[in-house]
Design an enzyme around this catalytic site. Structure first.
Site, PDB file in Angstrom:
ATOM      1  N   HIS A 106       0.853  -1.189   0.000  1.00 38.81           N
ATOM      2  CA  HIS A 106       0.000   0.000   0.000  1.00 38.81           C
ATOM      3  C   HIS A 106       0.889   1.239   0.000  1.00 38.81           C
ATOM      4  CE1 HIS A 106      -1.175   3.244   2.852  1.00 38.81           C
ATOM      5  NE2 HIS A 106      -2.247   3.316   2.092  1.00 38.81           N
ATOM      6  N   HIS A 145      13.360  -1.712   3.384  1.00 40.17           N
ATOM      7  CA  HIS A 145      13.676  -0.665   4.350  1.00 40.17           C
ATOM      8  C   HIS A 145      14.916   0.132   3.952  1.00 40.17           C
ATOM      9  CE1 HIS A 145      10.724  -1.030   7.629  1.00 40.17           C
ATOM     10  NE2 HIS A 145      10.595  -2.271   7.193  1.00 40.17           N
TER      11      HIS A 145
END
Length: 305
Positions: A106, A145
């Site tokens: 998302h 990340h």
């Protein structure tokens, strides 16, 4: 307002780029576009791909809505703006792949302006992105990340740690005591250190999304799977539905502001299931998701420390 026009131009271009990249990744299906108008002011364009080779459903929406009164969800942290006029522009996307080894993801980027037209308006940015794997690979999570951290460069070294922690806290299902996935970035009410720097940061994060996600899809989209993995994926998608309908600010804002319901709820997966009191088998790959991934972790510190 030139600032608003600049944001609109960027977000429309971002929608176009993401759609083109996803069509390239899928290699088969194409997005359908629906233009819509909001009765209270504004509208948008929704683009949805269904039953592709890679994506079971993918939605990438642009909206620009305005009105005479901010919805309650937008004034929760700014009560002094209750009753004020507003403009809100944003891009929101949710991708639900077929293969359980490819994570759901998302992303959302939005800009609000509120206040009287005759006065200096109040403005702020919000958004971010997160990753929701079913059968996670640690190298994918760390790469995700790494890309997110690099995207935070316009706001300095502390921005990643702050917005990574905010993401872990925001995408947390309190009634399940678990994170929705492995996180990413989340920020809101961002108006410091000024428009230019904040907008640079939002562009950096927005532009990094496909760089973060596409390599994961390419590595995992051909991974073999069977009924067990598919059933677990459908079960875990239930958590996605629970979060979006109970907690998600974008969903609540869209519904409260009279947005297009079909566009707002395109974030929900096309197929999902719930099972009463289901528990993963000890030592199974499904159990590893719960024990090792559905909790905040210092993904980059663990690998680089």
């Amino acid at each position: 307002m030139n600032q608003l026009d600049d944001v609109i131009d960027y977000l429309k271009a971002l929608q176009n780029r993401v759609v083109a990249e996803l069509e390239h990744i899928d290699g088969d299906a194409r997005f359908r576009e629906d233009a819509w108008e909001r009765e209270g002011g504004g509208g948008g364009r929704s683009r949805v791909l269904r039953e592709g080779r890679v994506f079971e459903q993918a939605g990438v929406n642009f909206s620009h809505v305005f009105g005479t009164q901010l919805p309650p969800s937008a004034t929760k942290s700014r009560p002094e703006l209750a009753g004020q006029g507003f403009q809100a522009v944003g891009v929101s996307l949710v991708l639900h792949p077929h293969n359980p080894y490819v994570p759901t993801t998302h992303a959302n980027f939005r800009f609000f302006i509120a206040g009287e037209a005759s006065a200096d308006p109040v403005w702020w940015f919000g958004g971010g992105y997160d990753l929701t794997p079913y059968y996670p690979f640690i190298e994918d999570v760390r790469e995700w990340h790494d890309t997110a951290k690099a995207a935070c460069a316009p706001l300095g070294d502390e921005a990643y740690e702050r917005y990574k922690a905010w993401c872990d806290d925001y995408f947390f299902l309190k009634h399940r005591n678990e994170t929705r996935g492995v996180g990413g970035l989340f920020f809101d009410d961002l108006n410091e250190p000024g428009f230019d720097k904040c907008f640079e940061f939002v562009r950096s994060v927005g532009d990094s999304f496909t760089h973060a996600y596409a390599p994961i899809v390419e590595r995992r989209k051909a991974h073999p799977f069977g009924d067990r993995q598919r059933e677990f994926q459908l079960y875990r998608r239930g958590r996605y539905v629970e979060f979006n309908l109970i907690y998600d600010r974008g969903t609540v804002f869209g519904l409260q502001s009279g947005g297009r319901t079909e566009s707002i709820l395109m974030s929900l997966p096309p197929r999902v299931r719930w099972e009463y009191d289901w528990q993963p088998e000890a030592g199974s790959p499904e159990a590893v998701l719960y024990s090792d991934f559905l909790k905040p972790r210092d993904w980059l510190g663990e690998v680089h420390g």
